[in-house]
Write a protein that holds these residues in place. Sequence first.
Motif, PDB file in Angstrom:
ATOM      1  N   UNK A 126      43.226 -41.289-102.611  1.00  0.00           N
ATOM      2  CA  UNK A 126      42.518 -41.992-101.539  1.00  0.00           C
ATOM      3  C   UNK A 126      41.283 -42.732-102.034  1.00  0.00           C
ATOM      4  N   UNK A 127      41.166 -42.968-103.326  1.00  0.00           N
ATOM      5  CA  UNK A 127      39.961 -43.563-103.872  1.00  0.00           C
ATOM      6  C   UNK A 127      39.966 -45.087-103.864  1.00  0.00           C
ATOM      7  N   UNK A 128      39.224 -45.640-104.833  1.00  0.00           N
ATOM      8  CA  UNK A 128      39.051 -47.081-104.918  1.00  0.00           C
ATOM      9  C   UNK A 128      40.306 -47.781-105.420  1.00  0.00           C
ATOM     10  N   UNK A 129      41.016 -47.163-106.356  1.00  0.00           N
ATOM     11  CA  UNK A 129      42.177 -47.791-106.979  1.00  0.00           C
ATOM     12  C   UNK A 129      43.284 -48.145-105.991  1.00  0.00           C
ATOM     13  N   UNK A 130      43.690 -47.252-105.089  1.00  0.00           N
ATOM     14  CA  UNK A 130      44.744 -47.649-104.142  1.00  0.00           C
ATOM     15  C   UNK A 130      44.340 -48.797-103.225  1.00  0.00           C
ATOM     16  N   UNK A 131      43.048 -48.906-102.902  1.00  0.00           N
ATOM     17  CA  UNK A 131      42.589 -50.040-102.092  1.00  0.00           C
ATOM     18  C   UNK A 131      42.775 -51.348-102.852  1.00  0.00           C
ATOM     19  N   UNK A 132      42.441 -51.316-104.144  1.00  0.00           N
ATOM     20  CA  UNK A 132      42.622 -52.510-104.964  1.00  0.00           C
ATOM     21  C   UNK A 132      44.104 -52.871-105.065  1.00  0.00           C
ATOM     22  N   UNK A 133      44.952 -51.871-105.183  1.00  0.00           N
ATOM     23  CA  UNK A 133      46.391 -52.120-105.269  1.00  0.00           C
ATOM     24  C   UNK A 133      46.916 -52.770-103.995  1.00  0.00           C
TER      25      UNK A 133
END
Length: 280
Positions: A139-146
Amino acid sequence: MTKATYFPPRAARTKASPAARWVARLLPPLLLGLLLAACYAYARADLEEYRQFLMPGPSEIWEGAFASAAVRAELLRAAGVTAQIALTGLAVSIPGGMLLGVLMFRSFWIERAVAPYLVVLQSIPVLAIIPLIQSLLGFGFLPKVLIVALFTFFAIPTTLLLGLKSLDKGIGELFRLEGAGWGTTLLKAGIPSALPSLFAGIRIAASLAVIGAIVSELFFVSGDGGLGQMLVNSKIDFLYEQMYAALIVSAVMSIGVYLFFGWLGDRLFSHWHDSAGAKG
């Protein structure tokens, strides 16, 4: 011997003044904005009086959100978080999309192999694969970027490939006659010719990046919250003035990046390419 047809000379079109050009640019969106405002006012007036808080008026939005220093500071902070997610997603999708577009142009087999998956990527709703992304990346920053990258990727390789395929055949033949390799032809003829089409794709992707960032925040609620989380939290707390303020800021950001890349494209291509359009 046939008689020659006489065509009278046509007067050259006079260039419009700067004021007239600004009116031509601003009047259509202004009229559409007034129409949307009228539709909003009509829908609000049609609500029962005890439900009109769901659609606050302009003065209520101003007093409950933009006039408050604390809310303005929160809007700026949330907009910064959303912009960070959107720009990071674009930093992934633009280089990756350009590389894929060049590879598709280089090899017919790569284009045939990749094109169906690009269509599938564009056709499958991103919301449908969010549970899979949550399982893999948390649920961090990386999935938002994806999520942003998935929203914006499709426009980049498709527009670049279209621009590369639109290269004048005569120019390509000239480079081959001069003994230029494929890479030289690509860098000195193909890419410059395709840049206007590529910028059209980047302009679309940039506006979608803000939407993708907000959508990602609706499902990955962790870390510093952006405009998406502010929308959800304001609705939960019945702070509809702040919710609409966050919506307005989101729309301004999306339109702003779209106009920025349009302006940048005009500055880069107006002196040599017709895609910048007539200036009146």
